[in-house]
Design a protein around this motif. Structure first.
Motif, mmCIF file in Angstrom:
data_model
loop_
_atom_site.group_PDB
_atom_site.id
_atom_site.type_symbol
_atom_site.label_atom_id
_atom_site.label_comp_id
_atom_site.label_asym_id
_atom_site.label_seq_id
_atom_site.Cartn_x
_atom_site.Cartn_y
_atom_site.Cartn_z
ATOM 1 N N TRP A 257 22.815 24.433 34.431
ATOM 2 C CA TRP A 257 23.031 25.325 33.299
ATOM 3 C C TRP A 257 23.931 24.664 32.260
ATOM 4 O O TRP A 257 23.662 24.723 31.051
ATOM 5 N N ARG A 260 21.926 21.498 30.650
ATOM 6 C CA ARG A 260 20.758 21.757 29.809
ATOM 7 C C ARG A 260 21.090 22.557 28.551
ATOM 8 O O ARG A 260 20.216 22.798 27.728
ATOM 9 N N THR A 293 16.346 26.985 39.160
ATOM 10 C CA THR A 293 17.050 27.615 38.053
ATOM 11 C C THR A 293 16.189 27.555 36.796
ATOM 12 O O THR A 293 15.500 26.559 36.559
ATOM 13 N N ALA A 295 17.220 27.145 33.988
ATOM 14 C CA ALA A 295 17.815 26.194 33.053
ATOM 15 C C ALA A 295 17.056 24.879 32.998
ATOM 16 O O ALA A 295 17.173 24.136 32.021
ATOM 17 N N PHE A 300 13.514 27.451 28.522
ATOM 18 C CA PHE A 300 14.957 27.394 28.276
ATOM 19 C C PHE A 300 15.286 26.225 27.343
ATOM 20 O O PHE A 300 16.095 26.363 26.418
#
Length: 326
Positions: A257, A260, A293, A295, A300
């Protein structure tokens, strides 16, 4: 002056200097010339040596030559030398051609580093230069508003980068389609579509720095600091945070997270849409199995890149509206 007047005036000024031509040359070296070398050469080690020497030589020429015609001539000469060198290194008997993956990795990785530099260099002096020369009084002459001046500058500096970027990537797509194994012109079009907002992002950052700074030296310091933070500081911050984790592997979800949210990582991730990267992109950390995730997904990455692209110039115009310029 209207924003259109500012656009024309600034664009003419940029191309009368070495900036516009230098930007075009560096983008061409990163795209068309680089892909041409990969398409022709069979010896990767020799290719790296030839490409490195040509790049250093051409950039040195750009620094010491101020005449745009001379710069263009040097770029053409080095391009011819690059192709000639690649032909000398190639072995037509093997019949081995590079794959689309190599084209995307080479161009995408190169642009992830080069585009921020050329965009920041091409935009950092756009506004602060007007203050230093005293022409800001003319720039903001009635009926022109600060918003009109800022937008005109943003459009002209964007054109300086985006036009050669699109042209060079179009030529690169032709080279890839005809010379690479499973080369896809459509894939290169996709790469162009994600590269344009990436370029606009750093034009916006450069223009914001120019709006903030009191002098060109300070604007240079700001853009260097921004590039250093995004390119080196951000990964270092992730590494420092990771030191507080007892069991670092597999990498925790929060690590991705944090990483990215960096627009450079978001751009690199989006480039992999256009060619399968088997073992993961060398510039990105890949999560282990069991670590899932959003992310690390394409949606995203697209949101992160677009948000940065919009916020960068908006921050500058909001500050510029109330800036003491005289």
């Amino acid at each position: 002056m209207s924003r259109a007047d500012v656009f024309r005036r600034d664009l003419t000024s940029v191309y009368r200097s070495r900036t516009g031509t230098a930007v075009s040359a560096i983008v061409a070296l990163t795209t068309v010339v680089a892909v041409g070398l990969f398409a022709l050469a069979s010896d990767v080690a020799a290719l790296a040596g030839v490409g490195g020497l040509l790049t250093v030589g051409s950039i040195a020429a750009l620094v010491f030559l101020g005449n745009p015609k001379q710069i263009a001539g040097v770029v053409v000469a080095f391009t011819v030398l690059a192709v000639a060198g690649a032909l000398a290194l190639s072995d037509p008997r093997t019949g081995v051609r590079p794959g689309m993956e190599l084209a995307v990795l080479a161009v995408g990785s190169g642009l992830s580093f080069v585009l921020p530099l050329v965009c920041l260099v091409g935009s950092y002096a756009a506004l602060v230069g007007e203050r230093e020369t005293g022409s800001v009084r003319f720039l903001l002459g009635l009926p022109n508003s600060r918003d009109e001046a800022y937008v005109g500058k943003y459009l002209s500096r964007s054109a300086v980068v985006v036009v050669p970027l699109v042209v060079c990537l179009a030529l690169t797509g032709v080279v890839v389609a005809f010379t690479f194994e499973s080369g896809s012109l459509l894939g290169m079009v996709g790469l162009t579509l994600v590269s344009v907002p990436y370029a606009l992002l750093f034009v916006g950052i450069g223009l914001t720095a120019s709006a903030y700074a009191d002098s060109s030296n300070r604007a240079v310091a700001v853009v260097i600091a921004v590039f250093a933070v995004l390119r080196a500081g951000w990964p270092a911050f992730q590494f420092v945070l990771l030191q507080g984790v007892e069991d670092q592997f597999p990498l925790p979800e929060w690590y991705f997270w944090v990483g990215r949210l960096n627009p450079i990582n978001a751009y690199v991730k989006l480039t992999t849409l256009f060619a399968p990267v088997g073992d993961g992109h060398p510039l990105l950390s890949t999560p282990f199995e069991g670590v899932s995730t959003v992310a690390t997904g394409y949606p995203f990455a697209a949101v992160v890149l677009l948000v940065w692209t919009v916020l960068a110039p908006v921050a500058g115009i909001l500050y510029y509206r109330n800036r003491d310029l005289l």
